[in-house]
Scaffold this motif. Sequence first.
Motif, PDB file in Angstrom:
ATOM      1  N   ALA A  24       0.830  -1.212   0.000  1.00 32.39           N
ATOM      2  CA  ALA A  24       0.000   0.000   0.000  1.00 32.39           C
ATOM      3  C   ALA A  24       0.860   1.255   0.000  1.00 32.39           C
ATOM      4  O   ALA A  24       0.567   2.210  -0.724  1.00 32.39           O
ATOM      5  CB  ALA A  24      -0.927   0.001   1.215  1.00 32.39           C
ATOM      6  N   MET A  25       1.930   1.264   0.784  1.00 30.87           N
ATOM      7  CA  MET A  25       2.792   2.445   0.854  1.00 30.87           C
ATOM      8  C   MET A  25       3.496   2.737  -0.473  1.00 30.87           C
ATOM      9  O   MET A  25       3.812   3.886  -0.756  1.00 30.87           O
ATOM     10  CB  MET A  25       3.848   2.257   1.946  1.00 30.87           C
ATOM     11  N   ASN A  26       3.729   1.711  -1.270  1.00 31.67           N
ATOM     12  CA  ASN A  26       4.476   1.886  -2.515  1.00 31.67           C
ATOM     13  C   ASN A  26       3.599   2.007  -3.756  1.00 31.67           C
ATOM     14  O   ASN A  26       4.126   2.193  -4.851  1.00 31.67           O
ATOM     15  CB  ASN A  26       5.460   0.724  -2.698  1.00 31.67           C
ATOM     16  N   MET A  31      -4.898   3.017  -2.715  1.00 28.55           N
ATOM     17  CA  MET A  31      -5.188   1.663  -2.226  1.00 28.55           C
ATOM     18  C   MET A  31      -6.655   1.594  -1.831  1.00 28.55           C
ATOM     19  O   MET A  31      -7.180   2.519  -1.219  1.00 28.55           O
ATOM     20  CB  MET A  31      -4.295   1.365  -1.017  1.00 28.55           C
ATOM     21  N   TRP A  32      -7.339   0.516  -2.182  1.00 28.39           N
ATOM     22  CA  TRP A  32      -8.728   0.325  -1.779  1.00 28.39           C
ATOM     23  C   TRP A  32      -8.782  -0.803  -0.761  1.00 28.39           C
ATOM     24  O   TRP A  32      -7.852  -1.575  -0.629  1.00 28.39           O
ATOM     25  CB  TRP A  32      -9.600   0.019  -2.990  1.00 28.39           C
ATOM     26  N   LEU A  33      -9.888  -0.883  -0.052  1.00 27.57           N
ATOM     27  CA  LEU A  33      -9.975  -1.894   0.993  1.00 27.57           C
ATOM     28  C   LEU A  33     -11.186  -2.793   0.855  1.00 27.57           C
ATOM     29  O   LEU A  33     -11.064  -3.958   0.570  1.00 27.57           O
ATOM     30  CB  LEU A  33     -10.002  -1.237   2.370  1.00 27.57           C
ATOM     31  N   TRP A  34     -12.370  -2.273   1.089  1.00 25.71           N
ATOM     32  CA  TRP A  34     -13.526  -3.126   1.332  1.00 25.71           C
ATOM     33  C   TRP A  34     -14.129  -3.719   0.071  1.00 25.71           C
ATOM     34  O   TRP A  34     -14.315  -4.919  -0.025  1.00 25.71           O
ATOM     35  CB  TRP A  34     -14.616  -2.355   2.082  1.00 25.71           C
ATOM     36  N   SER A  35     -14.441  -2.905  -0.879  1.00 22.79           N
ATOM     37  CA  SER A  35     -15.228  -3.399  -2.009  1.00 22.79           C
ATOM     38  C   SER A  35     -14.385  -4.050  -3.094  1.00 22.79           C
ATOM     39  O   SER A  35     -14.903  -4.789  -3.905  1.00 22.79           O
ATOM     40  CB  SER A  35     -16.032  -2.249  -2.615  1.00 22.79           C
ATOM     41  N   ILE A  39     -10.316   3.134  -6.236  1.00 22.56           N
ATOM     42  CA  ILE A  39     -10.681   4.490  -5.836  1.00 22.56           C
ATOM     43  C   ILE A  39     -10.021   5.433  -6.829  1.00 22.56           C
ATOM     44  O   ILE A  39      -8.830   5.306  -7.118  1.00 22.56           O
ATOM     45  CB  ILE A  39     -10.186   4.787  -4.406  1.00 22.56           C
ATOM     46  N   SER A  40     -10.773   6.366  -7.343  1.00 27.60           N
ATOM     47  CA  SER A  40     -10.238   7.323  -8.314  1.00 27.60           C
ATOM     48  C   SER A  40      -9.255   8.276  -7.634  1.00 27.60           C
ATOM     49  O   SER A  40      -9.487   8.726  -6.507  1.00 27.60           O
ATOM     50  CB  SER A  40     -11.389   8.111  -8.938  1.00 27.60           C
ATOM     51  N   GLU A  41      -8.170   8.591  -8.338  1.00 30.14           N
ATOM     52  CA  GLU A  41      -7.186   9.535  -7.802  1.00 30.14           C
ATOM     53  C   GLU A  41      -7.795  10.914  -7.588  1.00 30.14           C
ATOM     54  O   GLU A  41      -7.341  11.663  -6.720  1.00 30.14           O
ATOM     55  CB  GLU A  41      -5.983   9.627  -8.737  1.00 30.14           C
ATOM     56  N   SER A  42      -8.825  11.244  -8.348  1.00 26.54           N
ATOM     57  CA  SER A  42      -9.467  12.550  -8.198  1.00 26.54           C
ATOM     58  C   SER A  42     -10.248  12.654  -6.884  1.00 26.54           C
ATOM     59  O   SER A  42     -10.595  13.755  -6.459  1.00 26.54           O
ATOM     60  CB  SER A  42     -10.395  12.828  -9.386  1.00 26.54           C
ATOM     61  N   ASN A  43     -10.503  11.528  -6.222  1.00 27.32           N
ATOM     62  CA  ASN A  43     -11.220  11.527  -4.944  1.00 27.32           C
ATOM     63  C   ASN A  43     -10.298  11.721  -3.750  1.00 27.32           C
ATOM     64  O   ASN A  43     -10.773  11.869  -2.635  1.00 27.32           O
ATOM     65  CB  ASN A  43     -11.986  10.219  -4.754  1.00 27.32           C
ATOM     66  N   ILE A  44      -8.980  11.698  -3.962  1.00 28.72           N
ATOM     67  CA  ILE A  44      -7.999  11.765  -2.881  1.00 28.72           C
ATOM     68  C   ILE A  44      -7.205  13.062  -2.984  1.00 28.72           C
ATOM     69  O   ILE A  44      -6.740  13.425  -4.062  1.00 28.72           O
ATOM     70  CB  ILE A  44      -7.021  10.564  -2.953  1.00 28.72           C
ATOM     71  N   ASN A  45      -7.026  13.749  -1.849  1.00 29.33           N
ATOM     72  CA  ASN A  45      -6.232  14.980  -1.818  1.00 29.33           C
ATOM     73  C   ASN A  45      -4.759  14.706  -2.099  1.00 29.33           C
ATOM     74  O   ASN A  45      -4.145  15.362  -2.932  1.00 29.33           O
ATOM     75  CB  ASN A  45      -6.340  15.671  -0.451  1.00 29.33           C
ATOM     76  N   ASP A  46      -4.179  13.770  -1.373  1.00 27.40           N
ATOM     77  CA  ASP A  46      -2.756  13.444  -1.467  1.00 27.40           C
ATOM     78  C   ASP A  46      -2.619  11.925  -1.493  1.00 27.40           C
ATOM     79  O   ASP A  46      -2.656  11.279  -0.448  1.00 27.40           O
ATOM     80  CB  ASP A  46      -2.016  14.049  -0.270  1.00 27.40           C
ATOM     81  N   VAL A  47      -2.459  11.365  -2.680  1.00 33.41           N
ATOM     82  CA  VAL A  47      -2.445   9.911  -2.847  1.00 33.41           C
ATOM     83  C   VAL A  47      -1.299   9.273  -2.076  1.00 33.41           C
ATOM     84  O   VAL A  47      -1.470   8.251  -1.407  1.00 33.41           O
ATOM     85  CB  VAL A  47      -2.385   9.525  -4.345  1.00 33.41           C
ATOM     86  N   LYS A  48      -0.121   9.878  -2.131  1.00 34.05           N
ATOM     87  CA  LYS A  48       1.044   9.299  -1.450  1.00 34.05           C
ATOM     88  C   LYS A  48       0.819   9.240   0.065  1.00 34.05           C
ATOM     89  O   LYS A  48       1.076   8.219   0.699  1.00 34.05           O
ATOM     90  CB  LYS A  48       2.294  10.115  -1.778  1.00 34.05           C
ATOM     91  N   ALA A  49       0.320  10.310   0.651  1.00 33.79           N
ATOM     92  CA  ALA A  49       0.065  10.341   2.092  1.00 33.79           C
ATOM     93  C   ALA A  49      -1.075   9.384   2.457  1.00 33.79           C
ATOM     94  O   ALA A  49      -1.028   8.716   3.490  1.00 33.79           O
ATOM     95  CB  ALA A  49      -0.266  11.759   2.540  1.00 33.79           C
ATOM     96  N   TYR A  50      -2.085   9.314   1.605  1.00 33.42           N
ATOM     97  CA  TYR A  50      -3.204   8.393   1.825  1.00 33.42           C
ATOM     98  C   TYR A  50      -2.704   6.953   1.860  1.00 33.42           C
ATOM     99  O   TYR A  50      -3.008   6.199   2.779  1.00 33.42           O
ATOM    100  CB  TYR A  50      -4.242   8.590   0.715  1.00 33.42           C
ATOM    101  N   ILE A  54      -2.645   4.171   4.946  1.00 35.95           N
ATOM    102  CA  ILE A  54      -3.216   2.829   4.817  1.00 35.95           C
ATOM    103  C   ILE A  54      -2.153   1.781   5.149  1.00 35.95           C
ATOM    104  O   ILE A  54      -2.402   0.808   5.865  1.00 35.95           O
ATOM    105  CB  ILE A  54      -3.772   2.599   3.395  1.00 35.95           C
ATOM    106  N   GLY A  55      -0.937   1.970   4.633  1.00 37.53           N
ATOM    107  CA  GLY A  55       0.157   1.037   4.891  1.00 37.53           C
ATOM    108  C   GLY A  55       0.510   0.954   6.364  1.00 37.53           C
ATOM    109  O   GLY A  55       0.716  -0.139   6.906  1.00 37.53           O
ATOM    110  N   LYS A  56       0.561   2.105   7.028  1.00 39.90           N
ATOM    111  CA  LYS A  56       0.847   2.110   8.465  1.00 39.90           C
ATOM    112  C   LYS A  56      -0.243   1.375   9.241  1.00 39.90           C
ATOM    113  O   LYS A  56       0.040   0.657  10.193  1.00 39.90           O
ATOM    114  CB  LYS A  56       0.957   3.546   8.983  1.00 39.90           C
ATOM    115  N   MET A  57      -1.477   1.562   8.821  1.00 43.71           N
ATOM    116  CA  MET A  57      -2.590   0.894   9.485  1.00 43.71           C
ATOM    117  C   MET A  57      -2.397  -0.627   9.439  1.00 43.71           C
ATOM    118  O   MET A  57      -2.534  -1.309  10.458  1.00 43.71           O
ATOM    119  CB  MET A  57      -3.910   1.272   8.810  1.00 43.71           C
TER     120      MET A  57
END
Length: 108
Positions: A24-26, A31-35, A39-50, A54-57
């Motif tokens: 996930a970090m790389n 990264m998507w989880l449940w479904s 997830i579209s990149e346009s839905n995320i403010n900062d993809v790398k931080a997101y 997720i990776g840390k989680m």
Amino acid sequence: MDNLMYLIVMWIAAILFIIIGIYAMNRKKPMWLWSGSPISESNINDVKAYNRAIGKMWCVFSIPMFVGGIVEFILPISSILILVLTCTVGIGFVVWYYHKIEEKYFVQ
């Protein structure tokens, strides 16, 4: 021998969660989880931080599995309690924390 098998199973599960976290970090795309649907990149403010969040989680979720494997040699019943809590409370924590990540990184 049973203790060793339990340790191996717990640590394989923990390593699997760490691999998911590193993956996930790389990732370049979110990264998507449940479904399982992307997830579209346009839905995320900062993809790398997101993806890093997720990776840390997932990496944090692996910690009780490592601990539970070691505890099996000292207090076997406590180890089973750790496993049960990881599979119940831990999954609840993952859902709660993912929603916190969504609040922080998803475009409103």
